[in-house]
Design an enzyme around this catalytic site. Structure first.
Site, PDB file in Angstrom:
ATOM      1  N   ARG A   1       1.954  13.131   4.713  1.00 34.49           N
ATOM      2  CA  ARG A   1       3.149  13.149   3.889  1.00 34.49           C
ATOM      3  C   ARG A   1       3.946  11.847   3.987  1.00 34.49           C
ATOM      4  NH1 ARG A   1       4.741  18.411   2.485  1.00 34.49           N
ATOM      5  NH2 ARG A   1       6.881  17.733   2.427  1.00 34.49           N
TER       6      ARG A   1
ATOM      7  N   CYS B   1       9.584  13.916   5.447  1.00 32.35           N
ATOM      8  CA  CYS B   1       9.677  14.519   6.778  1.00 32.35           C
ATOM      9  C   CYS B   1       8.873  15.810   6.860  1.00 32.35           C
ATOM     10  CB  CYS B   1      11.121  14.844   7.088  1.00 32.35           C
ATOM     11  SG  CYS B   1      12.212  13.446   6.960  1.00 32.35           S
TER      12      CYS B   1
ATOM     13  N   HIS C   1       5.368 -10.073 -25.477  1.00 35.17           N
ATOM     14  CA  HIS C   1       6.825 -10.144 -25.539  1.00 35.17           C
ATOM     15  C   HIS C   1       7.412 -10.530 -24.187  1.00 35.17           C
ATOM     16  CE1 HIS C   1       6.735  -8.634 -29.614  1.00 35.17           C
ATOM     17  NE2 HIS C   1       5.878  -7.715 -29.216  1.00 35.17           N
TER      18      HIS C   1
END
Ligand code: G6P
Length: 615
Positions: A28, A2, A511
């Protein structure tokens, strides 16, 4: 995550500065946006889901004439990254109370919001959103007996959790109250106007004189400036600081995306990270911000490197650097795991927190926990004055310049470079000889040119990216110091190209994950010249035997490695300690071009936030 912008002036219309500020915060990550404007007619609120451009359209049609927008010289604005409740218009900020006379924007999380909401509902207060923030708006309104700042203080004392807030009220025209606890707020002091934001990049277009609030501060903002208090109403003073970069640093400068610009900026950014930090005579590094004497360094028994995301991967590289150059046992720690694990750290340990933003909630909490337990704590941050940098009290700034693209690039290479300087300094207080020190120091000085060499390969990398851009699954493998580089390569392509990618230690593939290999799963193998490279070449054979196409990132001139793969990206020859830097720059460009060809929104990938200020 925010973002908050606030603007207070006597006569300048607030709407333009607010929307421009929100645009600067878009990087952001967010999913809705809103504005509250205060003028003679009271408070008006406009909200929209989606992008700031949509909100701007709404504002333009609502405030058709200049005279109309000129009525409002005070306002708050917000970009929301949903936590409590869907990204709807009702849940978008600002939230209102007092029959629309009070508006509030909030970053952070109010943890006891359910109990507070139940209490308010009993008093017949109606809620229109599912957010935690709306509770705080009603609380402030309930405490308002004529002194706005006192009302906000009282409300905040009821709150558990974190916040950065800005609030305006038609009962108190011409002022705004802001406060922070765990979520940053900066105040910009302009000529006859005062700007507030959660990030300084939303302020620099109007002023470069700023004041950073500290946790526990509450402030009254007017066009003339700011008065800061503690929640108990005691005046506090905070220094005015000058932001030392300008608008150009946060604009695209001719590049199609910020990410590409930031990849290309790396040679200069790394020059800044290194500048003035090499002591040629002593064959060591000068890191004054660490404020540690050789005796302090010699007393350290263990290093704990803490971070999240890309910063964690840089920290994992740190393990190899500190163990090989300084004989110092080093544990990389994911910050959220570390903070809740009752970590075993103490006075013999050095905890180094890596964070581009300096605001990541889990990393900050890990710093605080390490301080509580008596460890020596340092920050390795890019954003000057950020919370982690300040609370750690000592550290190394990256000086990489603002990083806007959500996917981190130059911060990673700067973090590894800064750790290399730290490991050199540490090593020279221990077993690293003068001769070895000279060798490492002169190779560190070459890093910017080495990175420029990788960037010159961009066309070739883009050509190879085009060949694999259709793949929906990829594997990245590496070993030793290139194992974290493989993790970082996989992360970049997940973040921006939405390709499912797995990063593995090359031997680990056998693996289990090898079961997934087929002609449709390209493998990117990190084959730069480091000890153990031949073993990774062996793992490449295992992949090709399962028909998986292999892209190798290999040292220029290593024709043997090149002969084992389908496509090769060459990186310049360097020492093993620097191989993750050159390899990751190649992987950044690879991810960028795959994402571009897949038509992805590179600078603001879906669901992601640049600075994760909640746990
Ligand atoms: C977010 C960003 C990542 C970043 C991570 C840590 O997830 O999207 O790019 O690596 O946070 O951020 P920091 O600012 O602490 O380095």
């Amino acid at each position: 995550m925010c973002g908050i912008v606030g603007f207070v002036s006597r006569s300048t219309p607030a709407v333009g500065p607010l929307v421009n500020g929100l645009r600067r915060l878009e990087y952001r990550g967010y999913d809705s946006a809103g504005v509250a404007l205060e003028g003679t007619a009271g408070i008006k609120v406009y909200k929209q889901t989606g992008k700031v451009a949509e909100l701007d359209k709404l504002l333009k049609s609502a405030l058709k004439t200049e005279a109309e927008s000129g009525e409002y010289a005070v306002g708050i604005a917000h970009t929301r990254w949903a936590t409590h409740g869907l990204p709807t218009r009702a849940n978008a900020h600002p939230h209102v109370a007092d029959d629309g006379r009070l508006a509030l924007v909030h970053n952070g999380i109010i943890e006891n919001y359910a109990a507070l909401r139940a209490g308010l509902e009993k008093r017949s207060i109606k809620f229109i959103s599912q957010t935690d923030t709306e509770v705080l708006a009603h609380l402030i309104a309930a405490f308002d007996k004529g002194d706005f700042l006192a009302a906000v203080s009282q409300a905040l004392k009821q709150v558990e959790g974190t916040y950065g807030i800005a609030s305006i009220s038609a009962r108190h025209p011409g002022e705004m109250i802001v406060a922070r606890k765990g979520s940053p707020l900066v105040i910009g002091l302009g000529e006859g106007e005062t700007v507030v934001a959660s990030d300084v990049s939303a302020i620099v277009a109007r002023t470069r004189q700023v004041v950073y609030l500290k946790d526990g501060d509450i402030a009254r903002i007017t066009p003339e400036g700011v008065q800061i208090y503690s929640l108990d109403n005691a005046p506090v003073s905070r220094d005015v600081q000058q932001v030392d970069w300008d608008l150009g640093a946060i604009e695209k400068g001719g590049f199609e995306h910020f990410m590409l610009k930031e990849i290309h900026e790396q040679p200069d950014a790394l020059r800044n990270t290194i500048r003035g930090r090499i002591d040629r005579q002593g064959a060591t590094a000068i890191l004054a911000g660490l404020n540690l004497s050789p005796r302090d360094l010699a007393a350290i028994r263990r290093l704990v490197v803490i971070g999240c995301g890309t910063s964690l991967h840089a920290g994992m590289v740190g393990k190899y650097l500190f163990e090989s150059l300084a004989d110092l046992p080093t544990s990389p720690e994911q910050a959220a795991e570390f903070r809740y694990s009752n970590p075993i750290v103490g006075p013999d340990d050095w905890a180094v927190a890596l964070s581009q933003s300096g605001e990541t909630a889990d990393t900050l909490a890990a710093v605080r926990e390490s301080i509580r337990k008596g460890a020596l704590v340092s920050g390795l941050c890019n954003v000057v004055g950020s919370t982690i940098a300040r609370e750690a009290g000592r550290g190394v700034y990256l000086h990489a310049g603002p990083e806007i693209s959500v996917a981190s690039t130059k911060a990673f290479t700067a973090q590894v470079t800064a750790m290399l300087l730290m490991a050199l300094k540490m090593g020279r207080t221990r077993r690293l000889s003068h001769e070895e020190g000279v060798r490492i120091a002169s190779e560190i000085e070459r890093i910017p040119d080495l990175v420029a060499d990788v960037i010159r390969e961009e066309d070739e990398i883009a050509r190879i990216a085009a060949k694999y851009a259709h793949a929906d699954d990829m594997f990245f493998i590496g070993r030793g110091i290139l194992y974290p580089a493989a993790l970082e390569g996989a992360l970049k392509i997940k973040e921006i190209a939405y390709v499912h990618a797995e990063g593995y230690q090359a031997a680990e593939l056998k693996h289990g994950p090898i079961a997934l290999l087929s002609a449709q799963t390209p493998v990117v193998a990190l084959l730069a010249d480091i000890p153990g490279k031949e073993k990774t070449v062996g793992n490449v054979q295992e992949c090709r035997a399962r028909q998986a196409p292999v892209v190798g990132v290999a040292t220029k001139g290593d024709d043997d490695a090149a002969a084992q793969v389908d496509d090769v990206i060459f990186v310049p020859r360097t020492i093993p300690e620097i191989s993750p830097i050159v390899s990751v720059v190649a992987l950044q460009l690879f991810a960028y071009h795959v994402a571009r060809l897949r038509g992805c929104e590179i600078d603001q990938p879906r669901n992601l936030a640049k600075s994760v200020t909640v746990e």
